[in-house]
Write an enzyme that holds these catalytic residues in place. Structure first.
Site: not given
Length: 352
Positions: A79, A179, A181-182
């Site tokens: 990451k 949440g 989001g996308s």
């Protein structure tokens, strides 16, 4: 302190990246390359300190190792985090500078999109290195991975519903999505189509308004989301949200969502188990994004990628079965399967 942290998380390598001209400050963590090169996204976030960024990147990298192993991929875990505000600090120069650092690793780490980064950002990185996935389709890539990731999360929720309710049918099930989001926006679309009722929250009001408008979702406050009666609680924002305070508030039978590192500490997974709440391991539920971009490494075929992402349903079923057999929380059963695969491969290479 840093080596102690690396030892605690089993991290192979850390790379600190700085470019004063563009303002780049980043950390790449390669957790484990036993099964193959480390593939994992680049997150851009305004961390309060370098220590906070370091803690996040090593936890995320370890999660990617388990995610790849559990998904049956021949990949390791890695990451990267870029310290900065994605709304203010982005530039072509910054991502190209980061791409140069990725390129120095010569394939030990392959990057991708993550929280705070986009396909456009990956395209900038691609100008400096071929070790990047999730770039624009004109470069032979899969593009935005969010819809495919969402499809995998949807399959994970279905598997958890089958385990708890005896059927994957989500008709009239109430799903509280934290949440929007996308990824979570697309997840809401799958859930709505399956007949689920949606309750949503987000720190960005625009995201909430979109879900309410497009999917007839009910909006609640960011703190209220923990207390609403629901069948499924789907964390799809940042990690660490399952902790001593929030677990006591939950009124869900299932936790299954897209966020990484949902447990603040491992013991919180045990606490959920004691409360009779099924926690579907996040790195299995949200592995669709990784499975999707991993397909690019052999020449991307969307139908093949979606078919493999759909197998998250069966993979979770196997994890739940092992958890019952071993009388373990599901997240510990998932860790057991991932570690077993890595250790078996190590033994094969030693005896070969």
């Amino acid at each position: 302190m840093t080596f102690t942290l690396l030892d605690n998380y089993g991290v192979e390598q850390l790379v600190y990246c700085q470019d004063k001209q563009s303002g780049l400050r980043a950390i790449i963590a390669i957790h484990d390359t036993t099964l193959g090169p480390a593939l994992g996204g680049t997150r851009m976030y305004p961390y309060a300190s370098e220590e906070e960024a370091l803690e996040d990147v090593v936890r995320l990298a370890r999660g990617m190792t388990y995610k790849a192993a559990a998904a049956g991929l021949n990949l390791g875990g890695g990451k990267a985090v870029i310290i900065g505000d994605p709304k203010k600090d982005k530039s072509e120069a910054l991502f190209r500078a980061f791409g140069k650092y990725v390129n120095t690793l010569q394939g030990r780490y392959i990057t991708a999109e993550d929280v705070g980064t986009t396909v456009t950002d990956m395209d900038y990185i691609h100008q400096e290195t071929r070790y990047v996935t999730g770039v624009s389709p004109e470069f032979g890539s899969s593009g935005n991975p969010s819809p495919v990731t969402a499809y995998g999360v949807f399959q994970g929720i279905r598997a958890a519903a089958n385990e708890v309710y005896g059927s994957p049918d989500l008709s009239n099930k109430v799903v509280a999505v934290q949440g929007v989001g996308s990824v979570a926006y697309h997840l809401c679309g799958f859930l709505k189509e399956a007949g689920a009722e949606l309750i949503v929250t987000d720190v960005v009001q625009e995201h909430v308004d979109r879900a309410v408008r497009d999917y007839n979702a009910v909006a609640v406050g960011v703190h209220e989301i923990y207390t609403v009666p629901c069948d499924v609680f789907a964390p799809c924002a940042m990690g660490g949200i399952l902790n001593d305070d929030t677990i006591q508030l939950l009124q869900a039978r299932i936790i299954a969502g897209a966020a990484n590192n949902q447990l603040q500490e491992e013991r919180h997974g045990d606490l959920l188990h004691e409360r009779g709440i099924l926690y579907a391991p996040d790195y299995v539920v949200n592995s669709g994004g990784l499975i999707n971009v991993a397909d690019e490494l052999q020449g991307y075929q969307r139908e093949r990628a979606l078919n493999n992402v759909g197998k998250i349903y069966e993979q979770l079923g196997a994890i739940f079965e092992l958890a019952r057999q071993q009388e373990l929380p599901a997240f510990r059963a998932a860790d057991m399967l991932a570690i077993r695969r890595i250790e078996q491969y190590k033994k094969q290479t030693i005896t070969a």
